[in-house]
Design an enzyme around this catalytic site. Structure first.
Site, PDB file in Angstrom:
ATOM      1  N   LYS A   1       0.816  -1.229   0.000  1.00  0.00           N
ATOM      2  CA  LYS A   1       0.000   0.000   0.000  1.00  0.00           C
ATOM      3  C   LYS A   1       0.846   1.273   0.000  1.00  0.00           C
ATOM      4  CE  LYS A   1      -3.238  -2.930   0.114  1.00  0.00           C
ATOM      5  NZ  LYS A   1      -3.600  -3.479  -1.190  1.00  0.00           N
TER       6      LYS A   1
ATOM      7  N   GLU B   1      -2.521   7.765   7.726  1.00  0.00           N
ATOM      8  CA  GLU B   1      -3.375   8.596   6.859  1.00  0.00           C
ATOM      9  C   GLU B   1      -4.301   9.435   7.718  1.00  0.00           C
ATOM     10  OE1 GLU B   1      -5.791   6.164   4.323  1.00  0.00           O
ATOM     11  OE2 GLU B   1      -4.187   5.775   2.904  1.00  0.00           O
TER      12      GLU B   1
ATOM     13  N   ARG C   1      -7.629  -7.664  -9.561  1.00  0.00           N
ATOM     14  CA  ARG C   1      -8.364  -8.894  -9.883  1.00  0.00           C
ATOM     15  C   ARG C   1      -9.764  -8.541 -10.397  1.00  0.00           C
ATOM     16  NH1 ARG C   1      -9.049  -7.722  -4.458  1.00  0.00           N
ATOM     17  NH2 ARG C   1     -11.249  -7.497  -3.926  1.00  0.00           N
TER      18      ARG C   1
ATOM     19  N   HIS D   1     -15.757  -4.776   7.092  1.00  0.00           N
ATOM     20  CA  HIS D   1     -14.974  -4.740   5.856  1.00  0.00           C
ATOM     21  C   HIS D   1     -15.369  -5.811   4.848  1.00  0.00           C
ATOM     22  CE1 HIS D   1     -12.813  -1.761   8.003  1.00  0.00           C
ATOM     23  NE2 HIS D   1     -12.396  -2.617   8.904  1.00  0.00           N
TER      24      HIS D   1
HETATM   25  C1  MV4 Z   1      -9.991   4.694   5.828  1.00  0.00           C
HETATM   26  C2  MV4 Z   1     -11.146   5.219   6.420  1.00  0.00           C
HETATM   27  C3  MV4 Z   1     -11.158   6.547   6.732  1.00  0.00           C
HETATM   28  N1  MV4 Z   1     -10.063   7.294   6.475  1.00  0.00           N
HETATM   29  N2  MV4 Z   1      -8.945   5.483   5.588  1.00  0.00           N
HETATM   30  C4  MV4 Z   1     -11.341   0.139   5.746  1.00  0.00           C
HETATM   31  C5  MV4 Z   1     -10.732  -1.001   5.035  1.00  0.00           C
HETATM   32  C6  MV4 Z   1      -9.673  -0.480   4.185  1.00  0.00           C
HETATM   33  N3  MV4 Z   1      -9.922  -0.864   2.824  1.00  0.00           N
HETATM   34  C7  MV4 Z   1      -9.684   0.994   4.370  1.00  0.00           C
HETATM   35  N4  MV4 Z   1     -10.710   1.310   5.295  1.00  0.00           N
HETATM   36  C8  MV4 Z   1     -10.923   2.586   5.690  1.00  0.00           C
HETATM   37  N5  MV4 Z   1      -9.904   3.420   5.471  1.00  0.00           N
HETATM   38  C9  MV4 Z   1      -8.994   6.755   5.922  1.00  0.00           C
HETATM   39  N6  MV4 Z   1      -7.925   7.513   5.698  1.00  0.00           N
HETATM   40  C10 MV4 Z   1     -12.230   4.381   6.644  1.00  0.00           C
HETATM   41  C11 MV4 Z   1     -12.111   3.054   6.292  1.00  0.00           C
HETATM   42  C12 MV4 Z   1     -13.259   2.246   6.579  1.00  0.00           C
HETATM   43  C13 MV4 Z   1     -14.015   1.712   5.549  1.00  0.00           C
HETATM   44  C14 MV4 Z   1     -13.675   1.894   4.217  1.00  0.00           C
HETATM   45  C15 MV4 Z   1     -14.434   1.370   3.225  1.00  0.00           C
HETATM   46  C16 MV4 Z   1     -15.559   0.643   3.552  1.00  0.00           C
HETATM   47  C17 MV4 Z   1     -15.909   0.408   4.847  1.00  0.00           C
HETATM   48  C18 MV4 Z   1     -15.148   0.949   5.874  1.00  0.00           C
HETATM   49  C19 MV4 Z   1     -15.518   0.742   7.195  1.00  0.00           C
HETATM   50  C20 MV4 Z   1     -14.761   1.272   8.193  1.00  0.00           C
HETATM   51  C21 MV4 Z   1     -13.626   2.015   7.882  1.00  0.00           C
END
Ligand code: MV4
Length: 505
Positions: free
Chosen positions: A116, A199, A291, A234
């Site tokens: 990442k 982040e 993918r 997630h």
């Molecule tokens: C974040 C975020 C808020 N701010 N990054 C969750 C899994 C991973 N793919 C990244 N995720 C998140 N990253 C920043 N800078 C909130 C989440 C997140 C989230 C993202 C997408 C779908 C569902 C989520 C549920 C909780 C937190």
């Protein structure tokens, strides 16, 4: 020219890939584990090769065995599906070294997007907006000053991660050190790498992704957006396209950025760029998936494009068969993931034998599935049984259709999340298309099942009363059991209905 494809996967996606192969006149080879002897992907394929014991590590994750199966069967190409080896750079490289076409991007692309921190760096270089944060691995000395620069709240993420593992939210400076060490140790045990980065935390974001395709001649097109904010821990549950949140202008800009991102890494194949979109519709690069994704069918339904066929066309070395101006979103699609799980008991996966399946049909309905009457769900793999996809001219009609097909879908013998999905379709925020990634946690009350009991009792009472009427009128009429749904004898329906006070006769 690819004439035979080995599908290094199981379940609905293996069948899905084989369907496109069959339409293209391409022979298919299934690989399967001990636990999958009776699986639908095995009977669907032209050939099937047993590759090992039930655990994935002995079968679907075994690179050597899959390469051997490809050679044995004479398959020129391997489609990895999603999960398993689909984003394994070593597997992509091994295929190339063995002279087998990997239907997916190069090992280099997989590698650079799998890490990442390196993905963020690539995107920054390409001029793609990323979430404000660190450009390199975070050490303890610079932690506090970096977080002050970014501004709290921040989120600490594992560089090798994705999908929420090794992630820690920090709202207060006092929590910082502990969260940092927790994230590091979770990253180490999950991914054998303790590299983490920081982040800015985006409050209440939308998760919106853009599908794209790239060929070997440098052509890239984007295939518009999917709204994936309905997630639980997630895990995506429901997806729709187009996103009900973003405006046309933002959609166009996200598409252009996705093309720019894919071009900058010379991407070949089907890929997805995930964005976090904040309340003001600012969007930030989150991850790139190299993918075919679970939710790809909603894009297919809205565009009329078969993504697997396009993947194979690209793998054959051909140019894309359309340009950006040929691609238009038409109507609206929704996907629900049907899982064998007990939504009343912490969503634990349920194993067992499926007694019967009544599959929805009709206009605008697609079911990507691998279950059948009498199929026993193995305990070793994912709990997803099928995907229900509907298409209609407008969102409100797609929603009506999804409600109807969730009503039609009857799976007996095991617990599924179908009723839970029906409740999502009835939740105010979903109906209005006003939801973020916090939808599931914010609506936990609406989504729990207590209301259903009353509704069920009423239905039972009506059936019982009707049965009574029939029996009284015609003693020769044999009342047995309905073919689907409640399998309890009539006497127990009556007892239950009486106990609920809804039966008067
Ligand atoms: C974040 C975020 C808020 N701010 N990054 C969750 C899994 C991973 N793919 C990244 N995720 C998140 N990253 C920043 N800078 C909130 C989440 C997140 C989230 C993202 C997408 C779908 C569902 C989520 C549920 C909780 C937190």
């Amino acid at each position: 020219m690819i004439k035979k494809v080995l599908i290094a996967n199981r379940g609905e996606i293996a069948v899905r890939v084989m369907r496109s192969c069959r339409e293209m006149g391409i022979k298919t080879v299934a690989v399967y584990s001990d636990a999958d002897r009776t699986s639908m992907h095995v009977s669907y394929a032209d050939e099937a090769i047993l590759i090992g014991k039930a655990p994935s590590s002995d079968s679907y994750l075994c690179i050597d065995k899959i390469i051997e199966a490809a050679k044995l069967s004479g398959a020129q190409a391997i489609h990895p599906g999603y999960g398993f080896l689909s984003e394994n750079a070593e597997f992509s490289q091994r295929c190339q070294d063995e002279g087998i076409i990997f239907i997916g991007p190069s090992a280099k692309s997989i590698q650079s997007m799998g890490d990442k921190i390196s993905a963020r760096k690539c995107m920054i270089d390409a001029g793609v907006p990323v979430v404000p944060g660190t450009a390199a691995s975070m050490d303890e000395e610079n932690l506090l000053s970096t977080c002050r620069e970014i501004g709290l709240p921040v989120i600490i993420k594992a560089s090798a991660g994705g999908g929420g593992k090794g992630m820690r939210l920090v709202r207060d400076e006092s929590e910082l050190i502990e969260a940092y060490h927790e994230a590091k140790s979770e990253a180490q045990s999950s991914f054998s790498s303790d590299e983490v980065y920081v982040e800015k935390y985006i409050e209440s974001p939308h998760h919106i992704e853009i599908q794209f395709l790239g060929d070997m001649h440098g052509n890239i097109v984007h295939l518009f957006d999917r709204e994936c904010s309905v997630q639980r821990r997630h895990q995506k549950i429901v997806e729709e396209s187009p996103s009900p949140f973003i405006t046309e202008d933002v959609r166009q800009r996200m598409g252009e950025i996705a093309v720019k991102a894919a071009k900058s890494v010379n991407y070949v194949g089907a890929g997805t760029i995930e964005f976090l979109v904040d309340e003001k519709m600012n969007f930030y690069f989150l991850e790139m998936n190299t993918r075919l994704q679970v939710e790809h069918p909603i894009t297919e339904e809205v565009l009329g494009i078969d993504l697997v066929k396009e993947q194979i066309n690209i793998a054959n070395g051909n140019a894309l068969r359309f340009s950006q101006k040929d691609i238009e979103q038409r109507g609206h699609a929704i996907e629900c993931r049907i899982c064998a799980e007990d939504t009343e008991n912490g969503f634990i996966p349920t194993a067992g034998i499926i007694n019967s399946v009544r599959t929805p049909q009709g206009i605008g309905v697609r079911v990507d599935s691998f279950i059948y009457d009498g199929y026993e769900i193995p305990i070793y793999y994912d709990s997803m049984l099928s995907k229900l996809i509907v298409w209609a001219t407008q969102r409100k009609y797609a929603l009506e259709r999804m409600r109807r097909v969730l009503y039609e879908y009857k799976i007996t013998g095991i617990k599924t999340n179908i009723d839970y999905l029906r409740r999502i379709m009835d939740t105010h925020d979903f109906v209005n298309g006003e939801y973020t990634t916090h939808f599931i946690e914010e609506n936990q009350k609406n989504l729990s099942s207590h209301d259903d009991n009353e509704e069920e009792a009423e239905k039972i009472a009506v059936i019982a009363a009707y049965m009574d009427y029939i029996v009284a009128k015609n003693s020769e009429f044999s009342v047995t059991q309905p073919p689907h749904g409640d399998q309890r004898p009539i006497s127990r329906w009556r007892a239950f209905a009486k106990q609920k006070g809804v039966l008067r006769i």
